[in-house]
Enzyme design. Sequence first.
Site, short mmCIF file in Angstrom:
data_model
loop_
_atom_site.label_atom_id
_atom_site.label_comp_id
_atom_site.label_asym_id
_atom_site.label_seq_id
_atom_site.Cartn_x
_atom_site.Cartn_y
_atom_site.Cartn_z
N SER A 89 0.87 -1.19 0.00
CA SER A 89 0.00 0.00 0.00
C SER A 89 0.89 1.23 0.00
CB SER A 89 -0.87 0.02 1.26
OG SER A 89 -0.11 0.46 2.39
N ASP A 90 0.33 2.39 -0.29
CA ASP A 90 1.10 3.59 -0.01
C ASP A 90 0.95 3.90 1.49
OD1 ASP A 90 2.80 5.73 -0.23
OD2 ASP A 90 1.78 6.64 -1.92
N TYR A 91 1.67 4.90 1.92
CA TYR A 91 1.78 5.25 3.33
C TYR A 91 0.39 5.44 3.97
CZ TYR A 91 4.79 7.26 7.02
OH TYR A 91 5.51 7.50 8.16
N GLU A 92 -0.01 4.49 4.77
CA GLU A 92 -1.32 4.54 5.45
C GLU A 92 -2.52 4.55 4.51
OE1 GLU A 92 -1.07 7.73 8.44
OE2 GLU A 92 -0.28 6.19 9.78
N SER A 93 -2.31 4.20 3.24
CA SER A 93 -3.45 4.31 2.31
C SER A 93 -4.53 3.28 2.61
CB SER A 93 -3.00 4.22 0.85
OG SER A 93 -2.56 2.93 0.53
#
Length: 736
Positions: free
Chosen positions: A282-286
């Site tokens: 995932s992207d950062y906290e996505s």
Amino acid sequence: MKLVIIKRFLLLLVALSLPAAASPQQADVERRVEALLARMTLEEKLGQLQQLDGEANGNYRPEHLDLVRKGLLGSTLNVRGARRVNELQRIAVEQSRLKIPLIFAFDVIHGYRTVFPVPLGEASSWDSAAVERAAHVAAAEASAAGVKWTFAPMVDIARDPRWGRVVEGAGEDPYLGSVMAVARVRGFQGRDYSATDRVVACAKHWVAYGAAEAGRDYNTVDLSERTLREVYFPPFKAALDAGVGTFMSAFNDINGVPASANPFTLTKVLREEWKFDGIVVSDYESVRELINHGLAADDAEAARYGLGSGIDMEMVSRTYNKNVPRLLREGKISQSVIDEAVRRVLRIKFRLGLFEKPYADEARESAVVASRENLSAAREIAARSIVLLRNERETLPLGKDLKSIAVIGPLADSQKDVLGSWTGDGRPEDAVTLLAGIKTKVSPNTTVAYAKGVEISGDSTDGIAEAASLAARSDVSILAVGESAEMSGEAASRSSLDLPGRQLDLVKAVVATGKPTVVVLMNGRPLTINWVAENAPAILETWFAGTQAGHAIADVLFGDVNPGGKLPVTFPRAVGQIPLYYNYKSTGRPPDPNNKYTSKYLDVPVTPLYPFGYGLSYTRFRIADLQLSARSIGPNGRLTASVEVENVGRRAGDEVVQLYVRDMAASVTRPVKELRGFERVTLRPGEKRRIEFALAPEHLGFYNRDMRFVVEPGAFKVFVGNNSVDVIEASFDVVE
Ligand code: BGC
């Protein structure tokens, strides 16, 4: 020659995209994955799916020690440096129950310690070998520092320069973007990313992140499937065909379903159509942001959406490990989905050779990082990335024995800014500024004086008079203006593309002295620089050229390197023209100056300030005699276009010969031009060469109304030129 290269390239692509179990080694990896998976508890499985952030300085966090010992952490990002990586790895490999090594990730975007030009700058080289080499150097340095996974390349197509992340990619074009994607993947990974000097790459951000509405970062995206397939997918597919090991999902919403929970992009396209078997992180906290999007009601739902739609590893947020056990008990997520995600993580760890070689070599780190060789590669590639936008009356190149040079502007002596965004482990103190580069270049008799003039932003004009007076006293002024490094990159959208602050006032005052003036632009996006483009005698677009920026720019200013870069993005005249790109559709009323009721503006021309593919040289080239090998071909046919390019000036130099195609009438409207080939050539004065381009179905087809890729019968045009506007043309037909 060209044909042979293309054939080899295609063979290589085929070889790299063979299915997972094709080789004995791969079969062995699969056996090891299954054996390990069979021994894992649910907690340990979820541990492999968790990636946590280190500290900005590269340290791991105290809590990581315990998590790693218990097998509850699969990966970190930002932890780097051989010693620190080894400390944490030792716990994973010696103290955890199953001894599964960690994989250390980092944003190695355009260099690790040796910083190369920002990716948009590298793409301006139109030189895939150079870009591959830069990525290889970055991989060698990063892997020496224990980082075996880079979050690069970013292959998002960007048609909106307000979006700050345009700087991180290869610009607006799917074809150039694909060539650059392949170059970067090959540079990072080599043939085998378990090699000591390689890392596994990550194609990001899947997908359409660059289409954020209004250029505002993280904003909503609503696009047709056709546009996704024709414009936004191709560089990802090219990266995948080049063997990229991992993907990162994007932050944005796509047509109502966020990219980090989108079954169409994550499962149907990526896994089912493209057969990708590596990690999607995932992207950062996505994953947790699915709540903000209004898709998930809470963390548990976010986990179910994320894991259920194919996000294998969760970056930073911790919804999987907290919620998946309950989701599993309640039958909301299946064991097989969890196992498949774990398989993908383990598969990449095995392919990386982490089980055999978990540790970084501390001695190697100091020998490899920022070595003399790497710095010289950075200088060479930075010089190849520079684009000459204007050169009236041969203002450039400058003599090295001028009596006096004024170096002016807020970017002329900033070590921090020339590195650009995402500087890896780059250090401002390593960077060579323009001022320093010029001082090193000129003769001992040349006086080089510096005046800042104005700040990058802010309203003060106090320093302008002094700068102008220095310019008036000097033989030549070199004026470095543009954006600060932080003005582009993530979370750095701008609603204006003008030079920030009072920099234009500074340029005007210096140009008004009447002394020869060279504007050196440093910026992470196209800028609206109409006044400068009309009034400054010479302009160099240098983007943010990296650690060796000052030397590389001086190489070009003083003629040791003849600039040959080309713009990978359109420069608009006004922000109101955005999105403005070369491969637009014709409309039913193409712009006509003599007819009001055509597609245009009342207050600005429809044309760009500088078109895609544009760039000058200190010499001149003639492109002529475009020949096609056939007047007609079948839908599966191929043909060759060839053209003569001649250096008709007085200096050796590089030209990028560009080939574009248009399908004149089709069942779905086609762009007025699409780049389908290019080659950067170096020619001596008077030298002439014939360049060949192969045109095959993949260059001529499109997605029809049933979303099938087809080549339709009818007339085609081929255009060849040294930018997307100044072209010669020829035609052929595709017949049944
Ligand atoms: C960016 C990614 C990056 C990640 C890790 C995110 O904010 O969107 O491109 O790889 O952070 O640093």
